[in-house]
Design a protein around this motif. Structure first.
Motif, PDB file in Angstrom:
ATOM      1  N   LYS A  70       3.246  30.873  52.081  1.00  0.00           N
ATOM      2  CA  LYS A  70       3.553  30.599  53.486  1.00  0.00           C
ATOM      3  C   LYS A  70       4.367  31.710  54.147  1.00  0.00           C
ATOM      4  CE  LYS A  70       7.611  27.595  53.249  1.00  0.00           C
ATOM      5  NZ  LYS A  70       8.116  26.236  53.448  1.00  0.00           N
ATOM      6  N   HIS A  71       4.839  32.659  53.357  1.00  0.00           N
ATOM      7  CA  HIS A  71       5.602  33.778  53.921  1.00  0.00           C
ATOM      8  C   HIS A  71       4.848  35.106  53.861  1.00  0.00           C
ATOM      9  CE1 HIS A  71       8.747  30.767  53.278  1.00  0.00           C
ATOM     10  NE2 HIS A  71       9.257  31.298  54.367  1.00  0.00           N
ATOM     11  N   LEU A  72       3.586  35.059  53.482  1.00  0.00           N
ATOM     12  CA  LEU A  72       2.766  36.266  53.454  1.00  0.00           C
ATOM     13  C   LEU A  72       2.080  36.449  54.804  1.00  0.00           C
ATOM     14  CD1 LEU A  72       1.039  35.855  49.976  1.00  0.00           C
ATOM     15  CD2 LEU A  72       2.929  37.380  50.546  1.00  0.00           C
ATOM     16  N   VAL A  73       2.055  37.659  55.294  1.00  0.00           N
ATOM     17  CA  VAL A  73       1.382  37.968  56.551  1.00  0.00           C
ATOM     18  C   VAL A  73       0.168  38.835  56.221  1.00  0.00           C
ATOM     19  CG1 VAL A  73       1.617  39.076  58.809  1.00  0.00           C
ATOM     20  CG2 VAL A  73       3.579  37.882  57.800  1.00  0.00           C
ATOM     21  N   ASN A  74      -1.001  38.364  56.609  1.00  0.00           N
ATOM     22  CA  ASN A  74      -2.265  39.076  56.367  1.00  0.00           C
ATOM     23  C   ASN A  74      -2.555  39.315  54.883  1.00  0.00           C
ATOM     24  OD1 ASN A  74      -2.751  39.255  59.170  1.00  0.00           O
ATOM     25  ND2 ASN A  74      -1.464  41.075  59.287  1.00  0.00           N
ATOM     26  N   TRP A  75      -2.033  38.463  54.017  1.00  0.00           N
ATOM     27  CA  TRP A  75      -2.273  38.551  52.587  1.00  0.00           C
ATOM     28  C   TRP A  75      -2.471  37.142  52.049  1.00  0.00           C
ATOM     29  CZ3 TRP A  75      -2.716  42.847  49.574  1.00  0.00           C
ATOM     30  CH2 TRP A  75      -2.299  44.060  50.127  1.00  0.00           C
TER      31      TRP A  75
ATOM     32  N   TYR B 154       7.761  49.434  37.987  1.00  0.00           N
ATOM     33  CA  TYR B 154       6.474  49.032  37.420  1.00  0.00           C
ATOM     34  C   TYR B 154       5.333  48.942  38.431  1.00  0.00           C
ATOM     35  CZ  TYR B 154       8.931  47.935  33.128  1.00  0.00           C
ATOM     36  OH  TYR B 154       9.682  48.033  31.990  1.00  0.00           O
ATOM     37  N   GLY B 155       5.652  48.902  39.702  1.00  0.00           N
ATOM     38  CA  GLY B 155       4.623  48.706  40.720  1.00  0.00           C
ATOM     39  C   GLY B 155       4.180  49.997  41.369  1.00  0.00           C
ATOM     40  N   GLU B 156       3.471  49.828  42.468  1.00  0.00           N
ATOM     41  CA  GLU B 156       2.996  50.950  43.269  1.00  0.00           C
ATOM     42  C   GLU B 156       4.139  51.498  44.130  1.00  0.00           C
ATOM     43  OE1 GLU B 156      -0.184  52.165  43.086  1.00  0.00           O
ATOM     44  OE2 GLU B 156      -0.526  50.699  41.496  1.00  0.00           O
ATOM     45  N   GLU B 157       3.855  52.527  44.878  1.00  0.00           N
ATOM     46  CA  GLU B 157       4.865  53.203  45.696  1.00  0.00           C
ATOM     47  C   GLU B 157       5.590  52.251  46.650  1.00  0.00           C
ATOM     48  OE1 GLU B 157       5.066  56.774  49.009  1.00  0.00           O
ATOM     49  OE2 GLU B 157       3.379  56.697  47.617  1.00  0.00           O
ATOM     50  N   ASN B 158       4.852  51.339  47.277  1.00  0.00           N
ATOM     51  CA  ASN B 158       5.464  50.442  48.267  1.00  0.00           C
ATOM     52  C   ASN B 158       5.760  49.047  47.739  1.00  0.00           C
ATOM     53  OD1 ASN B 158       5.525  52.321  50.415  1.00  0.00           O
ATOM     54  ND2 ASN B 158       3.331  52.027  50.701  1.00  0.00           N
ATOM     55  N   SER B 159       5.682  48.856  46.446  1.00  0.00           N
ATOM     56  CA  SER B 159       5.905  47.530  45.870  1.00  0.00           C
ATOM     57  C   SER B 159       7.300  46.989  46.174  1.00  0.00           C
ATOM     58  CB  SER B 159       5.696  47.554  44.356  1.00  0.00           C
ATOM     59  OG  SER B 159       4.353  47.814  44.049  1.00  0.00           O
ATOM     60  N   GLY B 160       8.296  47.831  46.043  1.00  0.00           N
ATOM     61  CA  GLY B 160       9.669  47.392  46.302  1.00  0.00           C
ATOM     62  C   GLY B 160       9.860  46.922  47.732  1.00  0.00           C
ATOM     63  N   LYS B 161       9.310  47.665  48.674  1.00  0.00           N
ATOM     64  CA  LYS B 161       9.414  47.291  50.089  1.00  0.00           C
ATOM     65  C   LYS B 161       8.677  45.983  50.362  1.00  0.00           C
ATOM     66  CE  LYS B 161       9.847  51.972  51.841  1.00  0.00           C
ATOM     67  NZ  LYS B 161       9.243  53.042  52.637  1.00  0.00           N
ATOM     68  N   PHE B 162       7.495  45.843  49.774  1.00  0.00           N
ATOM     69  CA  PHE B 162       6.710  44.622  49.964  1.00  0.00           C
ATOM     70  C   PHE B 162       7.484  43.409  49.448  1.00  0.00           C
ATOM     71  CE2 PHE B 162       3.646  41.518  48.306  1.00  0.00           C
ATOM     72  CZ  PHE B 162       2.965  41.209  49.475  1.00  0.00           C
ATOM     73  N   ILE B 163       8.000  43.512  48.242  1.00  0.00           N
ATOM     74  CA  ILE B 163       8.742  42.404  47.643  1.00  0.00           C
ATOM     75  C   ILE B 163       9.992  42.098  48.450  1.00  0.00           C
ATOM     76  CG2 ILE B 163      10.173  41.818  45.641  1.00  0.00           C
ATOM     77  CD1 ILE B 163       7.884  42.544  43.932  1.00  0.00           C
ATOM     78  N   ASN B 164      10.699  43.115  48.878  1.00  0.00           N
ATOM     79  CA  ASN B 164      11.892  42.907  49.693  1.00  0.00           C
ATOM     80  C   ASN B 164      11.543  42.171  50.988  1.00  0.00           C
ATOM     81  OD1 ASN B 164      14.722  43.247  50.223  1.00  0.00           O
ATOM     82  ND2 ASN B 164      14.148  44.804  51.726  1.00  0.00           N
ATOM     83  N   GLY B 165      10.460  42.562  51.621  1.00  0.00           N
ATOM     84  CA  GLY B 165      10.045  41.925  52.863  1.00  0.00           C
ATOM     85  C   GLY B 165       9.703  40.455  52.697  1.00  0.00           C
ATOM     86  N   VAL B 166       8.932  40.145  51.653  1.00  0.00           N
ATOM     87  CA  VAL B 166       8.542  38.749  51.412  1.00  0.00           C
ATOM     88  C   VAL B 166       9.755  37.910  51.054  1.00  0.00           C
ATOM     89  CG1 VAL B 166       7.169  37.189  49.969  1.00  0.00           C
ATOM     90  CG2 VAL B 166       6.189  39.370  50.730  1.00  0.00           C
TER      91      VAL B 166
END
Length: 127
Positions: free
Chosen positions: A61-66, A108-120
């Motif tokens: 419920k907190h994912l946008v366009n995913w 362990y993730g991709e380049e933007n994994s940290g930002k994605f996780i932080n945002g969610v």
């Protein structure tokens, strides 16, 4: 083993289970081999598994366009661990749970994994 290492082991176990059709015991066996499973690792793994439906709904419920299924296994496993910690382990400050997930994602993730996780996770805790 400190909590960071225990989180990484829990992440590895959940990642293996998500990537392959194996039981928690099999995944734990691969991750720990001769060692005894760390208590915090077991709490995270079994806590995520026992609350998976609730955790996945919270993330979704907190994912946008995913969708949860489109998220890479690394991010999905780390989000599940962090949401479990945030919602079910009161002694860990929310900021610590978020920071740990972000730092492990960077490793362990991709380049933007940290930002994605932080945002969610930021959306989840501000809701």
């Amino acid at each position: 083993m400190n909590r960071r290492e225990a989180r990484i082991k829990a992440f590895q176990i959940l990642f293996q289970m998500d990537s392959h059709d194996i039981t928690p015991e099999e995944a734990i066996g691969f991750s720990f081999e001769e060692e005894n499973v760390h208590e915090f690792t077991a709490e995270l793994v079994y806590g995520v598994l026992e609350n998976k439906t609730e955790i996945d709904e919270e993330i979704s419920k907190h994912l946008v366009n995913w969708s949860l299924q489109r998220i890479a296994s690394v991010e999905r496993a780390l989000l599940r661990i962090a949401v479990f910690e945030i919602r079910h382990i009161d002694v860990i400050p929310v900021k610590v749970s978020i920071n740990e997930a972000v730092e492990i994602a960077k490793e362990y993730g991709e380049e933007n994994s940290g930002k994605f996780i932080n945002g969610v996770l930021s959306k989840i805790v501000s809701d």
